[in-house]
Design a protein around this motif. Sequence first.
Motif, PDB file in Angstrom:
ATOM      1  N   CYS A 251       0.763  -9.308   5.928  1.00 44.54           N
ATOM      2  CA  CYS A 251       1.621  -8.341   5.915  1.00 44.54           C
ATOM      3  C   CYS A 251       1.212  -7.137   6.435  1.00 44.54           C
ATOM      4  O   CYS A 251       2.116  -6.359   6.786  1.00 44.54           O
ATOM      5  CB  CYS A 251       1.886  -8.156   4.219  1.00 44.54           C
ATOM      6  SG  CYS A 251       3.171  -7.068   3.632  1.00 44.54           S
ATOM      7  N   ALA A 252       0.094  -6.527   6.283  1.00 44.75           N
ATOM      8  CA  ALA A 252      -0.475  -5.296   6.656  1.00 44.75           C
ATOM      9  C   ALA A 252      -0.514  -5.241   8.087  1.00 44.75           C
ATOM     10  O   ALA A 252      -0.126  -4.194   8.902  1.00 44.75           O
ATOM     11  CB  ALA A 252      -1.699  -5.047   6.280  1.00 44.75           C
TER      12      ALA A 252
ATOM     13  N   ASP B 122       0.841  -4.346  -1.061  1.00 44.89           N
ATOM     14  CA  ASP B 122       1.080  -4.737  -2.724  1.00 44.89           C
ATOM     15  C   ASP B 122       2.179  -5.466  -2.477  1.00 44.89           C
ATOM     16  O   ASP B 122       2.575  -6.317  -3.320  1.00 44.89           O
ATOM     17  CB  ASP B 122       1.300  -3.257  -3.163  1.00 44.89           C
ATOM     18  CG  ASP B 122       0.209  -3.143  -4.289  1.00 44.89           C
ATOM     19  OD1 ASP B 122      -0.805  -3.734  -3.932  1.00 44.89           O
ATOM     20  OD2 ASP B 122       0.246  -2.325  -5.162  1.00 44.89           O
ATOM     21  N   ASP B 123       3.156  -5.301  -1.292  1.00 49.94           N
ATOM     22  CA  ASP B 123       4.350  -6.094  -1.291  1.00 49.94           C
ATOM     23  C   ASP B 123       4.291  -7.561  -1.014  1.00 49.94           C
ATOM     24  O   ASP B 123       5.160  -8.478  -1.383  1.00 49.94           O
ATOM     25  CB  ASP B 123       5.252  -5.641  -0.196  1.00 49.94           C
ATOM     26  CG  ASP B 123       5.975  -4.349  -0.467  1.00 49.94           C
ATOM     27  OD1 ASP B 123       6.099  -3.975  -1.670  1.00 49.94           O
ATOM     28  OD2 ASP B 123       6.676  -3.532   0.827  1.00 49.94           O
TER      29      ASP B 123
ATOM     30  N   ALA C  91       6.379  -8.297   5.048  1.00 55.67           N
ATOM     31  CA  ALA C  91       6.372  -7.145   5.906  1.00 55.67           C
ATOM     32  C   ALA C  91       7.921  -6.844   6.536  1.00 55.67           C
ATOM     33  O   ALA C  91       8.173  -6.009   7.159  1.00 55.67           O
ATOM     34  CB  ALA C  91       5.381  -7.127   7.049  1.00 55.67           C
TER      35      ALA C  91
ATOM     36  N   GLY D 228       3.488  -3.682   6.912  1.00 57.04           N
ATOM     37  CA  GLY D 228       4.075  -3.935   5.683  1.00 57.04           C
ATOM     38  C   GLY D 228       3.010  -3.163   4.537  1.00 57.04           C
ATOM     39  O   GLY D 228       1.862  -2.936   4.790  1.00 57.04           O
ATOM     40  N   ARG D 229       3.442  -3.096   3.518  1.00 52.98           N
ATOM     41  CA  ARG D 229       2.649  -2.387   2.317  1.00 52.98           C
ATOM     42  C   ARG D 229       1.951  -3.643   1.736  1.00 52.98           C
ATOM     43  O   ARG D 229       2.536  -4.734   1.295  1.00 52.98           O
ATOM     44  CB  ARG D 229       3.410  -1.730   1.131  1.00 52.98           C
ATOM     45  CG  ARG D 229       4.242  -0.502   1.638  1.00 52.98           C
ATOM     46  CD  ARG D 229       4.845   0.110   0.355  1.00 52.98           C
ATOM     47  NE  ARG D 229       5.368  -0.856  -0.626  1.00 52.98           N
ATOM     48  CZ  ARG D 229       5.412  -0.552  -1.958  1.00 52.98           C
ATOM     49  NH1 ARG D 229       5.391   0.609  -2.252  1.00 52.98           N
ATOM     50  NH2 ARG D 229       6.001  -1.343  -2.592  1.00 52.98           N
TER      51      ARG D 229
ATOM     52  N   THR E 111      -0.022   1.756  -3.941  1.00 54.14           N
ATOM     53  CA  THR E 111       1.045   1.679  -2.947  1.00 54.14           C
ATOM     54  C   THR E 111       0.502   1.932  -1.531  1.00 54.14           C
ATOM     55  O   THR E 111       1.232   2.069  -0.523  1.00 54.14           O
ATOM     56  CB  THR E 111       1.873   2.693  -3.347  1.00 54.14           C
ATOM     57  OG1 THR E 111       1.253   4.174  -3.334  1.00 54.14           O
ATOM     58  CG2 THR E 111       2.839   2.876  -4.564  1.00 54.14           C
ATOM     59  N   THR E 112      -0.866   2.189  -1.586  1.00 50.31           N
ATOM     60  CA  THR E 112      -1.347   2.519  -0.132  1.00 50.31           C
ATOM     61  C   THR E 112      -1.463   1.461   0.844  1.00 50.31           C
ATOM     62  O   THR E 112      -1.482   0.168   0.514  1.00 50.31           O
ATOM     63  CB  THR E 112      -2.586   3.157  -0.265  1.00 50.31           C
ATOM     64  OG1 THR E 112      -3.493   3.518   0.859  1.00 50.31           O
ATOM     65  CG2 THR E 112      -3.612   2.005  -0.800  1.00 50.31           C
ATOM     66  N   VAL E 113      -1.309   1.820   2.124  1.00 49.64           N
ATOM     67  CA  VAL E 113      -1.438   0.951   3.155  1.00 49.64           C
ATOM     68  C   VAL E 113      -2.587   0.936   3.975  1.00 49.64           C
ATOM     69  O   VAL E 113      -2.987   0.211   4.952  1.00 49.64           O
ATOM     70  CB  VAL E 113      -0.181   0.726   4.035  1.00 49.64           C
ATOM     71  CG1 VAL E 113       1.174   0.347   3.361  1.00 49.64           C
ATOM     72  CG2 VAL E 113      -0.091   2.250   4.888  1.00 49.64           C
ATOM     73  N   GLN E 114      -3.538   1.874   3.412  1.00 47.17           N
ATOM     74  CA  GLN E 114      -4.692   2.573   4.320  1.00 47.17           C
ATOM     75  C   GLN E 114      -5.758   1.418   3.945  1.00 47.17           C
ATOM     76  O   GLN E 114      -5.722   0.523   2.965  1.00 47.17           O
ATOM     77  CB  GLN E 114      -5.238   3.640   3.815  1.00 47.17           C
ATOM     78  CG  GLN E 114      -4.112   4.684   4.411  1.00 47.17           C
ATOM     79  CD  GLN E 114      -4.846   5.871   3.958  1.00 47.17           C
ATOM     80  OE1 GLN E 114      -5.045   6.502   2.777  1.00 47.17           O
ATOM     81  NE2 GLN E 114      -5.449   6.918   4.978  1.00 47.17           N
TER      82      GLN E 114
END
Length: 552
Positions: free
Chosen positions: A267-268, A275-276, A407, A272-273, A187-190
């Motif tokens: 996406c990032a 994973d999405d 995103a 956005g995440r 779930t991380t966006v890092q």
Amino acid sequence: MPVTETVPAFTGARLLDETVAALSDRAPAILATAADQLRGIRLGLHFNDGSHATLTARHSRVVVHRDRCRDPDVEVAFDNRAMNLLFDLQHPPVGQVLPDSLDVRGSQEDVLAVWRAFALLSQRAAGLRSVQELWGAYREQAPRLWGGAAPSVREPAGEPVDWTALDFLARRSPEDAPAPPALVGDTTVQAPRLLWDGRTSTSWSLEDPVRDADLMETMRRCRTRTNEEIERLLPDREPRAELYDLMRSYPARQGKGLRPTLTIAACAAFGGRPDDAVRAAAALELFHNGFLVHDDIADESTHRRGLPTMHEEHGPGLAVNVGDGLNLLAVDAVLSNLETLGLARTLGLIHETMHMCRESIEGQAMELGWIRHDVVPEGDDAYFMMSTKKTGWYTCISPCRIGAVCAGVTDPAVLGRFDEAFRLIGIAFQIQDDILNLVGEEALYGKEPLGDLLEGKRTVMLIHLFRTAYAHERARLLEILRRRRTDKTQQHAEELLAAMRRHGSIEYATDLADRLAAEGIARFEDDLRVIPENEGKAVLRQTAHYVTSRPL
């Protein structure tokens, strides 16, 4: 007596060569910036261990030859203290010029250009763990020179020597430290922090432990996560042997992961995440592999990524059905985003996917039409249009747009900011792919040698050849092109290749790809200013530079 293999010494020249090779794979934007400084300069390097190297810039690549440079524009001689400080960012530039340690010869303008190139390489490469390990291995072969084994050892000038930068990094980022969060996680966006995002740099000496943003590693992670999603999407039911097991074949033949990386990074970049975007990336790869199965039949190709093509191994009937199955599964994967992304974003994904498929089919029709009617376009613009439609959209443009939709971006004006930059980058990428089919290593390229010539593909090189060849040559060349794929031999392909070499067609295409890539990078910086500088945008930038870093 047993034969003992001699391990070549880790010389300064070898260190330079392997550093440039690592950067070419992992951070091509760094080399592109250094090459821009070195353009037109022949640099001769001499190391205290007796090794030599020649450094030049060719297009957006830095080229290293481990030999003594003849007639260099700039000569640089390093001793061990100078090698130590080359990687040490704690010292200002004036502190790197030690008496009797670093000898530089050349015109003022060229010397300053070389200095800027090495400063960029040192500054921007220092944050990559792979480069740190490489220079650490170089140091460890003779630790006494750097103070690691015998601190009392001094250089002839009487000054103690250590390798401050690497020692500092080792203390700040020990081997047992937890791994940095990946661009793709649950779930991380890092993502790993960048020392350099392509526009500004930060100092590692006052920051948290260095965490690398490595293009090769990022592509590997995105590819792996996407493949896991593809495996999850593939049904586990009959008919396995004639359908579902075969549908796993092409996705399992690992590519670089360009499309998944662009999708997830875009996406990032928009917050956005990551994973999405994974399921959409998986759908793109399923479409891609479905297209490949059908393309191989249309082109009568014999190999794909080093293995027999689907129709060669299992017959055209099963191959057509497998391609259809991959495309159907891709549609299902796009629709299944409803449960996680909601209606608006899923409708956006459907719109982008349909547009991508339409462009690809139209581009394929253009190319097949040229072959069917024995036509070789007169100018490059026709190739640009065909290439953009056939591969540019689903390889470069659509992955970025689809990632942005994941995103939550659905504004056509914002999504359109990707189009021109990645149109140019996509054409450059395809031209390089065509060049690699002619002159690249088969083990790296993964297709039959000269397969494009046997298939009669209208590449930039072929178009240039027909534009520059003499009338009597064109008649013979056209006679070869008109032959069916099964009637052409390797000798026919070699004849076409020899004509291309005579007329400079490969050099022309290489220069053209470099110019288009440079224009694409410039448009990237201008058109995508709307995206703030962040990890996702930095990966997009490195991926854009990747097209100019592949070995030709």
